[in-house]
Motif scaffolding. Structure first.
Motif: not given
Length: 275
Positions: A191-196, A254-258, A260-264, A269-271
């Motif tokens: 569930a890592k993508p959902g957790l991210v 928050m911009i930097l956080l996104f 870094v983690l935008q792929k996950r 969200i997609a799954t």
């Protein structure tokens, strides 16, 4: 002929996307340019896009006007605490609603979803009275406490767990794993993508929270950064370069956080919700 039409269609699509991207980025670009302007340039009509000289004085005024370091620390503590708490509590609740069979499960889940339909302002007075009764008024703890669990986080994690095959649970149970082991050793790693996604949503909401801190906190050094930046707006005159500088300083983490983690984040969200 078909090839030329395809190239023309791609060119139109890319042109529309480029124009849309420029329209979306322009307000941020304007904000950055405003931080380097003087107050006169910021209020000039017609508007002036670029400052006459790039001056960092607005950033210095922000640091002089508010206890920026304290507010930044409070925001970091709030984000980390709430995010970790929601990852733990919401993932456990989401797994329970997705996998466990217990009386009134669907009824309780509907009641949980109903919480999302209630305006946040309705909770302000009861929550304030609770914090007052336990002696937590004007504390960072009071600012953090209401966000340790969320109905949305539970809903998001439930939907994600529903996408995972139940055969995984059954195989683990046949191997002798109990429910807790299935959850921590099998389900959570998948569930890592959902957790991210939940972590990013929680971090953004916590970082940008404005109303609750202004209600529960009266000491400026105990405010979070979003609420602290709002105090830069004057009653009669607002220093727009200083306000834009403070807002930019608050946005960057928050911009930097996104980034870094935008792929996950996109993957989560997609799954989520797909079966």
């Amino acid at each position: 002929m078909a090839s030329s039409q395809s190239v023309r269609a791609h060119a139109i699509v890319h042109g529309v996307l480029i124009v849309s991207a420029l329209v979306m980025v322009f307000p941020f670009f304007w904000q950055v340019m405003t931080t380097f302007k003087t107050q006169t340039e910021a209020l000039q009509v017609p508007p002036q896009l670029f400052p006459a000289a790039f001056d960092f004085d607005a950033y210095e005024r922000v640091l002089q006007r508010i206890p920026f370091t304290d507010m930044f620390s409070n925001s970091i503590v709030s984000v980390v605490t709430r995010t970790l708490a929601q990852l733990v509590f919401c993932s456990m609740a989401g797994y329970a609603f997705a996998r466990l069979r217990f009386p009134f499960r669907n009824t309780l889940f509907v009641m949980l979803l109903a919480i999302m339909m209630v305006p946040r302002e309705i909770y302000l007075l009861p929550q304030t009275e609770i914090m007052k009764s336990v002696g937590l008024l004007d504390t960072v703890t009071a600012m953090i406490a209401p966000g340790l669990f969320s109905a949305f986080g539970t809903f998001l994690m439930r939907q994600f767990f529903l996408t995972l095959p139940e055969a995984l649970d059954e195989a683990a149970r046949l191997d002798g794993a109990n429910r807790l082991q299935v959850f921590y050793l099998i389900m959570l790693p998948l569930a890592k993508p959902g957790l991210v996604a939940l972590a990013i949503f929680t971090a953004l909401w916590t970082w940008n929270e404005l109303l609750w801190p202004l209600v529960i906190i009266s000491t400026s050094s105990n405010l979070n950064l979003s609420a602290g930046i709002s105090t830069l707006s004057g009653e009669y005159i607002t220093d727009f370069p200083m306000l834009m500088a403070g807002s930019l300083m608050a946005e960057l983490p928050m911009i930097l956080l996104f980034l870094v983690l935008q792929k996950r984040f996109i993957e989560g969200i997609a799954t989520t919700g797909m079966k």
